[in-house]
Design a protein around this motif. Structure first.
Motif, PDB file in Angstrom:
ATOM      1  N   SER A   1       0.808  -1.213   0.000  1.00 58.29           N
ATOM      2  CA  SER A   1       0.000   0.000   0.000  1.00 58.29           C
ATOM      3  C   SER A   1       0.845   1.268   0.000  1.00 58.29           C
ATOM      4  O   SER A   1       0.358   2.334  -0.360  1.00 58.29           O
ATOM      5  N   ARG A   2       2.107   1.173   0.389  1.00 57.13           N
ATOM      6  CA  ARG A   2       2.970   2.352   0.386  1.00 57.13           C
ATOM      7  C   ARG A   2       3.536   2.655  -0.997  1.00 57.13           C
ATOM      8  O   ARG A   2       4.147   3.700  -1.193  1.00 57.13           O
ATOM      9  N   GLN A   3       3.358   1.750  -1.964  1.00 57.40           N
ATOM     10  CA  GLN A   3       3.863   2.003  -3.308  1.00 57.40           C
ATOM     11  C   GLN A   3       2.965   3.002  -4.031  1.00 57.40           C
ATOM     12  O   GLN A   3       1.744   2.911  -3.984  1.00 57.40           O
ATOM     13  N   HIS A   4       3.573   3.951  -4.717  1.00 59.67           N
ATOM     14  CA  HIS A   4       2.822   4.988  -5.415  1.00 59.67           C
ATOM     15  C   HIS A   4       2.132   4.413  -6.649  1.00 59.67           C
ATOM     16  O   HIS A   4       2.637   3.491  -7.306  1.00 59.67           O
ATOM     17  N   ASP A   5       0.970   4.996  -6.974  1.00 59.56           N
ATOM     18  CA  ASP A   5       0.176   4.499  -8.100  1.00 59.56           C
ATOM     19  C   ASP A   5       0.900   4.608  -9.432  1.00 59.56           C
ATOM     20  O   ASP A   5       0.639   3.821 -10.352  1.00 59.56           O
ATOM     21  N   VAL A   6       1.803   5.580  -9.566  1.00 64.39           N
ATOM     22  CA  VAL A   6       2.426   5.833 -10.861  1.00 64.39           C
ATOM     23  C   VAL A   6       3.270   4.657 -11.336  1.00 64.39           C
ATOM     24  O   VAL A   6       3.482   4.472 -12.541  1.00 64.39           O
TER      25      VAL A   6
ATOM     26  N   PHE B   1       5.399  12.426 -16.686  1.00 70.39           N
ATOM     27  CA  PHE B   1       5.529  12.705 -18.108  1.00 70.39           C
ATOM     28  C   PHE B   1       6.487  11.742 -18.817  1.00 70.39           C
ATOM     29  O   PHE B   1       6.322  11.455 -19.998  1.00 70.39           O
ATOM     30  N   GLU B   2       7.478  11.248 -18.118  1.00 73.42           N
ATOM     31  CA  GLU B   2       8.371  10.284 -18.754  1.00 73.42           C
ATOM     32  C   GLU B   2       7.635   8.998 -19.089  1.00 73.42           C
ATOM     33  O   GLU B   2       7.797   8.422 -20.184  1.00 73.42           O
ATOM     34  N   ARG B   3       6.799   8.536 -18.189  1.00 70.12           N
ATOM     35  CA  ARG B   3       6.024   7.324 -18.440  1.00 70.12           C
ATOM     36  C   ARG B   3       4.911   7.589 -19.455  1.00 70.12           C
ATOM     37  O   ARG B   3       4.612   6.738 -20.298  1.00 70.12           O
ATOM     38  N   LEU B   4       4.288   8.752 -19.391  1.00 69.92           N
ATOM     39  CA  LEU B   4       3.230   9.079 -20.335  1.00 69.92           C
ATOM     40  C   LEU B   4       3.770   9.228 -21.756  1.00 69.92           C
ATOM     41  O   LEU B   4       3.068   8.913 -22.729  1.00 69.92           O
ATOM     42  N   TYR B   5       4.997   9.696 -21.876  1.00 69.07           N
ATOM     43  CA  TYR B   5       5.586   9.832 -23.211  1.00 69.07           C
ATOM     44  C   TYR B   5       5.806   8.458 -23.854  1.00 69.07           C
ATOM     45  O   TYR B   5       5.722   8.316 -25.078  1.00 69.07           O
TER      46      TYR B   5
ATOM     47  N   GLY C   1       1.655   4.934 -29.518  1.00 65.28           N
ATOM     48  CA  GLY C   1       0.404   5.170 -30.230  1.00 65.28           C
ATOM     49  C   GLY C   1      -0.830   5.124 -29.361  1.00 65.28           C
ATOM     50  O   GLY C   1      -1.949   5.044 -29.882  1.00 65.28           O
ATOM     51  N   SER C   2      -0.666   5.182 -28.043  1.00 65.31           N
ATOM     52  CA  SER C   2      -1.796   5.185 -27.119  1.00 65.31           C
ATOM     53  C   SER C   2      -2.130   6.614 -26.707  1.00 65.31           C
ATOM     54  O   SER C   2      -1.312   7.526 -26.840  1.00 65.31           O
ATOM     55  N   PHE C   3      -3.325   6.786 -26.193  1.00 61.50           N
ATOM     56  CA  PHE C   3      -3.780   8.093 -25.734  1.00 61.50           C
ATOM     57  C   PHE C   3      -4.059   8.039 -24.240  1.00 61.50           C
ATOM     58  O   PHE C   3      -4.412   6.987 -23.700  1.00 61.50           O
TER      59      PHE C   3
ATOM     60  N   ARG D   1      10.055  19.241 -19.806  1.00 61.58           N
ATOM     61  CA  ARG D   1       9.910  19.254 -21.258  1.00 61.58           C
ATOM     62  C   ARG D   1      10.820  18.232 -21.927  1.00 61.58           C
ATOM     63  O   ARG D   1      10.514  17.703 -22.998  1.00 61.58           O
ATOM     64  N   LYS D   2      11.962  17.934 -21.314  1.00 66.24           N
ATOM     65  CA  LYS D   2      12.836  16.903 -21.858  1.00 66.24           C
ATOM     66  C   LYS D   2      12.188  15.523 -21.771  1.00 66.24           C
ATOM     67  O   LYS D   2      12.429  14.657 -22.614  1.00 66.24           O
ATOM     68  N   LYS D   3      11.362  15.327 -20.749  1.00 69.86           N
ATOM     69  CA  LYS D   3      10.683  14.046 -20.593  1.00 69.86           C
ATOM     70  C   LYS D   3       9.483  13.921 -21.535  1.00 69.86           C
ATOM     71  O   LYS D   3       9.147  12.828 -21.980  1.00 69.86           O
TER      72      LYS D   3
END
Length: 390
Positions: A173-178, A201-205, A211-213, A252-254
């Motif tokens: 439970s202490r692990q972050h959702d990201v 943003f690094e993971r979202l990129y 090709g996912s949204f 922005r680099k991420k």
């Protein structure tokens, strides 16, 4: 066809037993087992989920009360509390995890054309997590972020068509959702609905490159620079629709490409939320309506916690807890499959309540579950005493 068969037996016939036997053979879980096989364990635990049993003793008493019927239910082993406890502790939980995944695949095929209240050609998923609180004195392995408290975090990816869970993962439970984003394999063309806890943003990129949204809420301290403002037809619902760039160099680099920023206003309360997405083709009104579907996963968590047994556990080891959770998920998906195959309009809650009191009846399953509309005829009341005549 089903005359003389119990409702529980007819319900379990919707399970892919060939898949179950293959998984048991893969994990070699019936080795040295003489009296209580993996199928007996699954059926007993499914019975507990369907009828709301609270403990192993509760399961034992209820099943032994129908001892003469157990063979016809598919339970061949001797029902004993200690035997079921040992099975939950020792038999690999991955059998039931992969079996639930096979049921999920079946359910998704059945619900693929489930209508939504919005026009959407993409597959849309809702991603979130819920924490099951555990007592540290009983579950010492389930340590949480706060001292003295324990818990197990369940990360879920939910297909919003039919509310079918597609990916389930466990963590402390202490692990972050990201960190859940690292375990997902992005599906090209799919839309992932997330809350701001998954904003990285690094993971979202990585999702963008595959090709996912994604569609999610932003954080208040997010700094962006507006590039272009898109026309908004209705200002009562959409405050603004902008193409933006991240301003901080490190961020922005991420994520070096443009993003879409949509401010959505609730016409009743007047409250505004700011959404961030990499999908530029959807109308702003569709973006707003789509994000509201993220609440399906909150409803899913509430439903399974209220109507399935995943808060009071029958064992204390991680294997026993995961076994119980995965069997609960399998039962949930099985009810969804039966609902679609029998073309029922009854809700999952109503089906579960009906099953909880009809498992030992010898009636066709569709007759037991189909909602019977009451028809009142005037001649039925002909012999009734008229207390208040006109």
């Amino acid at each position: 066809m089903h005359e003389g068969r119990f409702v529980f037996t007819q319900l379990m016939q919707h399970l892919p037993m060939h898949t179950f036997r293959r998984l048991v053979a893969t994990f070699d879980s019936n080795r040295y087992v003489k009296r209580f096989a993996c199928l007996d364990q699954f059926l007993c635990m499914a019975f507990a989920q369907l009828t709301g049993r609270e403990s192993l003793r509760d399961i034992e008493i209820c099943l032994r009360a129908h001892q003469a019927k157990l063979y016809h239910l598919g339970i061949r082993g001797h029902i004993a509390r200690s035997t079921l406890a040992d099975a939950n502790e020792q038999r690999d939980w991955r059998i039931y995890a992969e079996f639930a995944q096979s049921l999920i695949a079946t359910a998704r095929r059945l619900y693929i054309n489930e209508p939504l209240d919005i026009e959407l050609a993409h597959t849309a998923y809702a991603l979130d997590s819920t924490t099951i609180e555990l007592c540290l004195s009983v579950f010492p392995w389930a340590r949480a972020m706060h001292p003295g408290r324990g818990g197990l975090k369940v990360h879920t990816l939910l297909d919003i068509r039919g509310a079918i869970p597609t990916v389930i993962s466990f963590s402390e439970s202490r692990q972050h959702d990201v960190h859940m984003l690292d375990e997902l394999v992005p599906e090209p063309g799919a839309i992932y609905l997330m809350d701001r806890a998954h904003l990285d943003f690094e993971r979202l990129y990585r999702f963008h490159c595959e090709g996912s949204f994604f569609l999610m809420r932003t954080k208040k301290n997010l700094r962006v620079r507006r590039r272009y403002s898109h026309p908004v037809p209705d200002r009562t619902l959409i405050g603004c629709d902008q193409t933006v760039m991240l301003t901080r160099d490190v961020v922005r680099k991420k994520y070096p490409v443009p993003l879409r920023r949509v401010r959505v206003r609730d016409p009743e309360s007047g409250e505004c939320i700011v959404l961030l997405t990499n999908h530029f083709a959807l109308p702003a009104a569709t973006v707003s309506a789509l994000y509201r579907h993220r609440w399906q996963i909150e409803i899913f968590f509430k439903w399974i916690k209220q109507h399935l047994r995943i808060k009071a556990f029958f064992g204390t080891s991680p294997n026993a807890v995961k076994t119980q959770v995965w069997i609960a998920v399998a039962v949930y998906v099985l009810i969804a499959i039966v609902r679609k195959r029998l073309q029922l309009t009854t809700s999952l809650y109503e089906i579960l309540q009906i099953l909880s009191v009809t498992l030992f009846e010898q009636t066709p399953l569709d007759c037991a579950l189909r909602r019977q509309e009451l028809q009142l005829f005037a001649d039925d009341d002909a012999n009734q005493l008229i207390l208040f005549p006109d």
